[in-house]
Design an enzyme around this catalytic site. Sequence first.
Site, PDB file in Angstrom:
ATOM      1  N   ASP A 460       0.845  -1.194   0.000  1.00  0.00           N
ATOM      2  CA  ASP A 460       0.000   0.000   0.000  1.00  0.00           C
ATOM      3  C   ASP A 460       0.878   1.242   0.000  1.00  0.00           C
ATOM      4  O   ASP A 460       2.093   1.169   0.197  1.00  0.00           O
ATOM      5  CB  ASP A 460      -1.019  -0.005   1.142  1.00  0.00           C
ATOM      6  CG  ASP A 460      -0.432   0.373   2.496  1.00  0.00           C
ATOM      7  OD1 ASP A 460       0.801   0.559   2.586  1.00  0.00           O
ATOM      8  OD2 ASP A 460      -1.202   0.478   3.456  1.00  0.00           O
ATOM      9  N   ILE A 461       0.256   2.372  -0.293  1.00  0.00           N
ATOM     10  CA  ILE A 461       0.983   3.640  -0.400  1.00  0.00           C
ATOM     11  C   ILE A 461       1.133   4.222   1.007  1.00  0.00           C
ATOM     12  O   ILE A 461       0.153   4.390   1.736  1.00  0.00           O
ATOM     13  CB  ILE A 461       0.218   4.617  -1.311  1.00  0.00           C
ATOM     14  CG1 ILE A 461       0.080   4.001  -2.724  1.00  0.00           C
ATOM     15  CG2 ILE A 461       0.938   5.963  -1.387  1.00  0.00           C
ATOM     16  CD1 ILE A 461      -0.841   4.771  -3.642  1.00  0.00           C
ATOM     17  N   GLU A 505      -5.921   2.241  -0.920  1.00  0.00           N
ATOM     18  CA  GLU A 505      -4.570   2.397  -1.482  1.00  0.00           C
ATOM     19  C   GLU A 505      -3.790   1.088  -1.460  1.00  0.00           C
ATOM     20  O   GLU A 505      -2.566   1.088  -1.609  1.00  0.00           O
ATOM     21  CB  GLU A 505      -3.820   3.487  -0.716  1.00  0.00           C
ATOM     22  CG  GLU A 505      -3.409   3.131   0.691  1.00  0.00           C
ATOM     23  CD  GLU A 505      -4.476   3.460   1.720  1.00  0.00           C
ATOM     24  OE1 GLU A 505      -4.118   3.636   2.896  1.00  0.00           O
ATOM     25  OE2 GLU A 505      -5.674   3.546   1.352  1.00  0.00           O
TER      26      GLU A 505
END
Length: 582
Positions: A460-461, A505
């Site tokens: 994920d970001i 995300e």
Amino acid sequence: MLFRQTSFNDTFHNTMKQWATDILYGDNVAFFHIFVPYNLDDKKKDLDEVRQIIRKEFPKATIVGCSATGDILGGKLNDDELVITAMIFEEASSYVNIITTYDTANTYNADTVLAYAKSLPNLKGIELLTASTYQRLEEAGAIVDALPEDVNIFGGVAVGDEDHQAYVFANDYDCSTTGSVIVFYGGPDLHILTNRMFGWKPIGYPLQVTHSEGDIVYEIDGKPAYDVYEHYLHIEKGHSFFYDALEFPMQVQVDKETKYIRHAKSVNPDGSIVMSSNVPQGSYIHLTYGDPRRIIRHTKQTELTIREFSPQMIYIINCMGRKLFWGDKAGIEIGEISKNLKSMGFSALGEIMRSNKLTLLNNLSVVTVAMREGDARNDAVIAEEHTEQDSNMPITARLAIFINTITEELMDKNAQLSEMLYKASHDALTNLLNRGAIERNIYEINDTCDTKNWYLLMFDIDDFKQVNDTYGHAEGDMILKAVSSYLLENVCTIPNVQAGRWGGEEFMILLSNSSDDDAYKLAECICSQIKKKSASHAQITISIGVTKHHESEKVADTINRVDELLYKAKELGKNQVSCEFI
């Protein structure tokens, strides 16, 4: 432009004397075409005599020609005589230059031809008469297409068979069975209009050529090419295959703009088909049929276009296969085009014409080349003739319409279904697989993968909520799209790799039939590359978890473990890879 035409007979010498007296061509360009029936027994003797007589009366004349069939004389097809046509250009600025690819004293290659063409002033057209192979024609065409779009390119392939070699000739040189004659037409007052007629009606679904080499098509839609003729048309492989298949040629579509016709010549033992010329691998084909009424309607439309141009003469390159299709009515198209126009030409093994900036070798078509010097005449009578009403349409044409209508409806339904399936399996924002689709694929790969050797990469970001809070959700969406574009272009193109948006995300990558080392390297690469491709407003990093499925565990356990590894990477400081393969 003056136009004269005759055949080679006992009075030919007197005819040439009379032409020379009547025309008094002086310094004007005199240009002769000679078309010789390819199966004429005394062709060499007769051709030499014809050229000697022309040269005596027109010593400065340019002479070109080739072996042919269906030579056009008086608007009709002529199979038995040499046909001689003279074009006398009346404008002093008009010119005709020729070069050959076989004259030993002056040999040219395609690059030289291009350079020569570019040096000519007011170049309007290039005619190519050739006995060369289609491979060499393609190579030459790709080079001369560098010329300006308004330069017309046209011509034909000389006719021959197993017993009679095809040949071309120019001026007083011997005939060549492998070369080409190239004619350059130019002048500020010379105008040329080319046109191409098919008239064949596509039927059924488009099929893809999945394996071909040159003029041999091995597979269509992954099956032996002959299956198309056997399954859809019940055409057998026997001696009549050529004539039966000729009624159903293929329309080849290479791209949106490029279409041409090819017909099948023979079937090989492995089910591959020898075509009339090249059919590119990856192109799409439609079977077509020849409805004579539709062909004639197309012919009349072409005639109107030509007459609006107001030509002084028209040069027609007809296909020999088209001549065979018409049988005892072979001259019907030529007669229609030639009506009220002075015409010349022949039936060729292939018709050459530049269309949409691309010079192509066509089959089963008619290429028309209208020419005039000076402005169009205002007295041209253009009146569209009425064609027969649909009530007289033959049953074969109605059946074809029925088939095409059903096919179009089915294709439309399939397109709608494909769009629905795509939307059901892909994330709308990123165009990656959605969670349901990637999760389904994980379970399916576990059931189908022989070695159960598959990996999950989940990332994920980092600090994505902060990005949204600081720069807004539009910026966040832009970052998600940028990450997804990277995955689609650089990761999803790797064999045995699938990627999807897991939610928010978070992203999931499925890797099968691979190794621990490859899985780790892929994760490291994704981590470093996404950091390099950060959006302009924020420095973007990702945290990745990587794990291998254990044969004895449930799929859900593998998913839970990769999720835990992702959060372990975050706890260790983010912007890194956390993996576990044991």
